[in-house]
Design a protein around this motif. Structure first.
Motif, mmCIF file in Angstrom:
data_model
loop_
_atom_site.group_PDB
_atom_site.id
_atom_site.type_symbol
_atom_site.label_atom_id
_atom_site.label_comp_id
_atom_site.label_asym_id
_atom_site.label_seq_id
_atom_site.Cartn_x
_atom_site.Cartn_y
_atom_site.Cartn_z
ATOM 1 N N ALA A 72 0.968 -1.450 0.180
ATOM 2 C CA ALA A 72 -0.267 -0.048 0.094
ATOM 3 C C ALA A 72 0.486 1.497 -0.042
ATOM 4 C CB ALA A 72 -1.080 -0.011 1.273
ATOM 5 N N PHE A 73 1.965 1.402 0.943
ATOM 6 C CA PHE A 73 2.676 2.959 0.703
ATOM 7 C C PHE A 73 3.259 2.228 -0.886
ATOM 8 C CE2 PHE A 73 2.463 1.763 5.250
ATOM 9 C CZ PHE A 73 3.009 3.189 5.634
ATOM 10 N N TYR A 74 3.535 1.533 -1.351
ATOM 11 C CA TYR A 74 4.445 1.454 -2.377
ATOM 12 C C TYR A 74 3.731 2.061 -3.127
ATOM 13 C CZ TYR A 74 5.614 0.303 -7.260
ATOM 14 O OH TYR A 74 5.371 0.064 -8.467
ATOM 15 N N VAL B 143 -0.634 -0.015 9.422
ATOM 16 C CA VAL B 143 -0.084 1.134 8.773
ATOM 17 C C VAL B 143 -0.291 2.035 8.293
ATOM 18 C CG1 VAL B 143 1.816 0.152 11.472
ATOM 19 C CG2 VAL B 143 1.754 0.160 8.496
ATOM 20 N N TRP B 144 -0.556 1.482 7.457
ATOM 21 C CA TRP B 144 -1.258 2.753 6.366
ATOM 22 C C TRP B 144 -2.255 3.083 6.243
ATOM 23 C CZ3 TRP B 144 -4.973 1.730 2.303
ATOM 24 C CH2 TRP B 144 -5.197 2.399 1.182
ATOM 25 N N LEU B 145 -3.124 2.070 7.187
ATOM 26 C CA LEU B 145 -4.769 2.830 7.118
ATOM 27 C C LEU B 145 -4.223 3.957 8.716
ATOM 28 C CD1 LEU B 145 -7.313 0.724 7.434
ATOM 29 C CD2 LEU B 145 -7.749 2.302 6.057
ATOM 30 N N ASN B 146 -3.410 4.085 9.352
ATOM 31 C CA ASN B 146 -3.276 5.121 10.099
ATOM 32 C C ASN B 146 -2.897 5.918 9.569
ATOM 33 O OD1 ASN B 146 -3.816 2.531 12.340
ATOM 34 N ND2 ASN B 146 -1.147 2.458 12.976
ATOM 35 N N ARG B 147 -2.164 6.443 8.571
ATOM 36 C CA ARG B 147 -1.217 7.330 8.092
ATOM 37 C C ARG B 147 -2.085 7.949 7.002
ATOM 38 N NH1 ARG B 147 3.789 7.754 3.657
ATOM 39 N NH2 ARG B 147 2.297 6.767 2.762
ATOM 40 N N HIS B 148 -3.098 6.689 6.752
ATOM 41 C CA HIS B 148 -4.168 7.330 6.045
ATOM 42 C C HIS B 148 -5.070 8.449 6.864
ATOM 43 C CE1 HIS B 148 -5.303 7.352 1.393
ATOM 44 N NE2 HIS B 148 -6.369 7.605 1.960
ATOM 45 N N THR B 149 -5.240 8.058 7.463
ATOM 46 C CA THR B 149 -6.549 8.956 7.782
ATOM 47 C C THR B 149 -5.847 9.485 9.374
ATOM 48 O OG1 THR B 149 -6.551 6.602 9.911
ATOM 49 C CG2 THR B 149 -8.089 6.683 8.574
ATOM 50 N N ASN C 10 1.379 5.543 13.531
ATOM 51 C CA ASN C 10 1.613 4.613 14.817
ATOM 52 C C ASN C 10 0.710 5.038 15.381
ATOM 53 O OD1 ASN C 10 2.038 7.206 15.973
ATOM 54 N ND2 ASN C 10 3.125 6.813 17.423
ATOM 55 N N THR C 11 -0.638 5.430 14.707
ATOM 56 C CA THR C 11 -1.716 5.952 15.758
ATOM 57 C C THR C 11 -3.059 5.221 15.093
ATOM 58 O OG1 THR C 11 -0.997 7.900 16.622
ATOM 59 C CG2 THR C 11 -3.403 7.915 16.825
ATOM 60 N N PRO C 12 -3.862 4.697 15.344
ATOM 61 C CA PRO C 12 -5.182 3.840 14.489
ATOM 62 C C PRO C 12 -6.413 5.403 14.500
ATOM 63 C CG PRO C 12 -4.979 2.570 16.881
ATOM 64 C CD PRO C 12 -3.500 3.954 17.039
ATOM 65 N N SER C 13 -7.972 5.202 13.755
ATOM 66 C CA SER C 13 -7.965 5.901 13.473
ATOM 67 C C SER C 13 -9.480 5.755 14.377
ATOM 68 C CB SER C 13 -9.316 5.902 11.657
ATOM 69 O OG SER C 13 -9.483 4.619 12.108
ATOM 70 N N HIS C 14 -10.599 6.447 15.214
ATOM 71 C CA HIS C 14 -11.202 6.350 15.461
ATOM 72 C C HIS C 14 -12.125 4.762 15.186
ATOM 73 C CE1 HIS C 14 -14.798 5.920 18.041
ATOM 74 N NE2 HIS C 14 -15.926 6.634 16.850
ATOM 75 N N GLU C 15 -12.277 4.560 13.804
ATOM 76 C CA GLU C 15 -13.036 2.934 13.242
ATOM 77 C C GLU C 15 -12.729 2.248 13.204
ATOM 78 O OE1 GLU C 15 -12.627 6.827 11.738
ATOM 79 O OE2 GLU C 15 -14.353 7.798 11.926
ATOM 80 N N GLN C 16 -11.230 2.074 12.760
ATOM 81 C CA GLN C 16 -10.468 0.948 13.206
ATOM 82 C C GLN C 16 -10.265 0.361 14.724
ATOM 83 O OE1 GLN C 16 -6.271 0.764 10.942
ATOM 84 N NE2 GLN C 16 -6.241 -1.534 12.429
ATOM 85 N N CYS C 17 -10.671 1.147 15.619
ATOM 86 C CA CYS C 17 -10.807 0.666 17.069
ATOM 87 C C CYS C 17 -12.149 0.561 17.396
ATOM 88 C CB CYS C 17 -10.290 1.871 17.775
ATOM 89 S SG CYS C 17 -8.122 2.136 18.095
#
Lengths: 315, 403
Positions: free
Chosen positions: A208-210, A253-259, A264-271
């Motif tokens: 995903a990062f790529y 970590v890709w979704l983290n960066r996205h949101t 290193n920080t997840p979104s509310h939705e992921q949690c």
């Protein structure tokens, strides 16, 4: 410490995670870079996972790939999936065409629009397969209504799984059964335990990062791995996740960066999604234990929150 | 005889107030050499309609801003360049907080940090008279004329011209209106030889509280730490020998700095970024003004929403869960002099190797250690003097003294 090397054989290799499969023109990794990647993995003792595109590869590539022990990840729509270790169903619409079996692991990528279809699918395959990983691809856009639906779907799926376990069939559905068997975090760990060699011959945190930021490479097989701020991919540097016991969470970590703009920080939705899965696992485990001991080392306490962030003022 | 030590007063509603900053303009009359605002310009002035919508959004979402009190902060550039807009904003705020029976009504401050050049002007003075009971105004003056004019120069083509004379003339008026007001002094590498004379000069002007800090940016040269330490020790001598400690405070000297910090019990974040809210002329929200584009040299701005869509709570999560150890290198976690070593989250972000707020910039390390050594000298000397004069040393001070 690195353990796995994902080798993305083509830009259009199937996605096995949250990011979408690229719909760009195909671009294969060069044979030379493929060899370098394999050599690197051999020297670093890494397990290799080759991710295939839908189209067939040249014989030269197949021969190089066969030079090393590995895992094959193939799309269900590939011409031949018989030799795949993992088959990816890239959308619920492809599920009906899959030749399900017990020798392979399946990954189903689906969005919220077809979440309800998970229940009849599992009813259909529960006696055939050993393991199904479900990836809800658009979790970052979930609304409260979607979360309610997700909880209902997992509750009903849990009832199916519970009956199977009580009947002696230990079918594995990642969203429900992983947490029942884990005593510590078991996440994706891209950038920490897993790295990706992309068709550009460079290392990236994950496919995903790529695909999103091809210029942000982190080394290559000849010069080694170079991840800036590498500590941020570790659990101990994730303030929310290190306090969490939704051990089955992908912690993408890709979704983290996205949101949230931070890996290193997840979104509310992921949690919330992870905690809905955790709660469904808790209830399923409780049901299974009603008639006997099962995974005695595992505990899933009842909790009063769906997002650990709600408690951050008490940390 | 009074041997009391003047202490730096706590800020108004310390820890209980929400800080909301209007970036009313990115223009300034000055072009200070150490200014971190790399994107100042004359074009980005906040339109009234943007200010009004920002206020409406904030007051409409009272439940999202549960803090007891609020500090409405106005910065630039130079905020008083937009005194008409500010006056209109403040009138609207007062009216709306009252009309809505908002919990911030009568628990608010309007806060300004100004270069002081326009301070005497009629519009500014009229605004001060109207809002006197709810105002906090700091004028920045860097010390002696020589020190001030080294950095704080007019934005003009041609020969460099300092602004000291244009500021110092307004100090008496300012102090007559705000006798307890403090000033903020910024120290960069070239300023180091002038620290002592500058602080004493500010005291002589009648300013009783000098808040002073070294810049967080990586500007420090070899030997700067020694020079800094020498200056602070010399300043300590002057403050103690002349009994200035009774009525004047300098933030360089604090009993609480220079001690190791526990990684579990003392792991909070220094900076309030994310707990604050800044709004710019386009109506975009930021976790602090340092994350607006005009403050950043290397990185893209971090926006956390805007007046139309509101605040994106996901963008706030990294700021609100950030702790000291997660962002610090091991050297900082293990440091025996860790307490009081500050950082700026915006500078951390701008200087980081990747796009993250989780990498602490350590450019001030040797300057902090120099400060701690001078600070220890200050308190040891001061307490010895108090003892010899028969003043009992307060128990809380004992921990500062190494045996």
């Amino acid at each position: 410490m690195l353990k796995y090397l994902v080798i993305q054989l083509d830009d259009t290799s199937v996605s096995f995670c949250h990011y979408p499969t690229a719909d760009t023109a195909p671009r294969m990794i060069s044979a030379s870079d493929l060899r370098k990647g394999i050599l690197f993995a051999m020297k670093e003792n890494l397990n290799i996972q080759f991710v295939y595109p839908q189209r067939s590869l040249p014989d030269e590539y197949l021969s190089i790939i066969d030079s090393i022990d590995h895992t094959k990840i193939k799309p269900s729509t590939a011409d031949d999936t018989s030799d795949a270790d993992i088959v990816v169903i890239d959308g619920m619409e492809h599920a009906a065409d899959v030749a399900w079996g017990s020798e392979q692991i399946y990954i189903l990528r689906t969005g919220r629009a077809r979440m309800q279809d998970i229940i009849p699918l599992i009813e259909h395959i529960k006696h055939i397969i050993k393991r199904l990983n479900i990836v809800i691809t658009d979790i970052d856009t979930f609304t409260q209504h979607d979360f309610t639906t997700y909880a209902e779907v997992l509750h009903k799926t849990g009832e199916i799984v519970e009956k199977e376990y009580l009947a002696g069939n230990a079918v594995q559905i990642n969203l429900l059964t992983d947490r029942m068997m884990l005593t510590s975090m078991n996440n994706c760990n891209a950038g920490h335990e897993t790295l990706t060699l992309a068709p550009d011959g460079q290392f990236h945190i994950c496919p995903a990062f790529y695909l999103e930021s091809p210029d942000e490479s982190c080394g290559d097989p000849e010069n080694g791995v170079s991840i800036r701020n590498a500590q941020l991919y570790r659990l101990d540097h994730a303030p929310i996740c290190r306090r969490c016991d939704s051990y089955q969470c992908r912690r993408c970590v890709w979704l983290n960066r996205h949101t949230t703009l931070e890996v290193n920080t997840p979104s509310h939705e992921q949690c919330v999604a992870a905690h809905i899965e955790r709660e469904a696992s808790r209830l399923t485990l409780e049901g299974i234990r009603r008639i006997g001991e099962f995974m005695p080392d595992v505990t899933i306490p009842e909790i009063d929150y769906n997002d650990p962030f709600e408690k951050h003022n008490n940390w | 005889m009074d041997y009391s030590i003047k202490e730096t007063p706590e800020s108004w509603q310390e820890g209980m107030a929400k800080n909301i900053t209007f970036i009313v303009t990115k223009d300034c009359q000055l072009a200070c050499k150490y200014c971190y605002l790399v994107g100042k310009n004359t074009k980005e002035r906040m339109p009234w309609e943007v200010a009004r919508q920002a206020i409406d959004y904030i007051l409409d979402h009272e439940q999202d801003f549960p803090e007891e009190s609020v500090i409405w902060d106005f910065i630039g550039g130079e905020p008083f360049l937009e005194i008409d807009l500010i006056d209109r904003i403040c009138d609207y705020l007062k009216t709306e907080m009252f009309r809505r029976n908002h919990h911030w009504f009568d628990s608010y401050r309007f806060s300004f940090s100004t270069n002081g050049i326009n301070y005497h002007e009629e519009k500014v003075q009229r605004f001060i008279a109207k809002n006197r009971e709810h105002l906090s105004i700091g004028i920045t003056i860097d010390g002696t004329e020589r020190k001030h004019d080294m950095n704080r120069i007019w934005k003009v083509d041609g020969a460099e011209r300092g602004s000291y004379a244009d500021v110092v003339r307004n100090i008496p008026l300012w102090l007559s209106q705000f006798p307890d007001a403090g000033t903020k002094v910024t120290i960069s590498s070239l300023d180091l030889p002038y620290i002592k004379e500058s602080v004493l000069h500010l005291y002589a002007l009648g300013i009783k509280e000098v808040n002073i800090n070294v810049v967080f940016e990586d500007v420090w040269q070899s030997g700067d730490d020694r020079l800094f330490e020498d200056q602070l020790m010399s300043l300590a001598d002057a403050i103690i020998d002349n009994d200035l400690y009774r009525h004047y405070a300098c933030s360089f000297f604090s009993e609480d700095i220079g001690k190791p910090m526990d990684s579990k019990t003392d792991n909070g974040n220094w900076c309030g970024a994310g707990r604050m809210l800044a709004i710019d002329a386009a109506g975009d929200f930021y976790p602090c003004t340092r994350f607006a584009q005009y403050s950043l040299r290397e990185k893209k701005a971090i926006k956390i929403g805007n007046i139309h869509d509101g605040i994106n709570q996901n963008r706030l999560r990294p700021f609100l869960t950030l702790d000291r150890c997660t962002q610090s290198p091991q050297e900082c976690i293990d440091c025996e002099m860790a307490s009081g070593c500050a950082w700026c989250q915006g500078e951390n972000y701008d200087a980081a190797e990747t796009s993250t707020v989780y990498q602490r910039a350590t450019a001030i390390c040797k300057m902090h250690k120099a400060r701690v050594r001078a600070n220890n000298y200050y308190w040891n000397k001061l307490f010895r003097k108090l003892e010899q004069m028969g003043e009992e040393r307060p128990q809380s001070k004992l921990t500062t003294v190494k045996c």
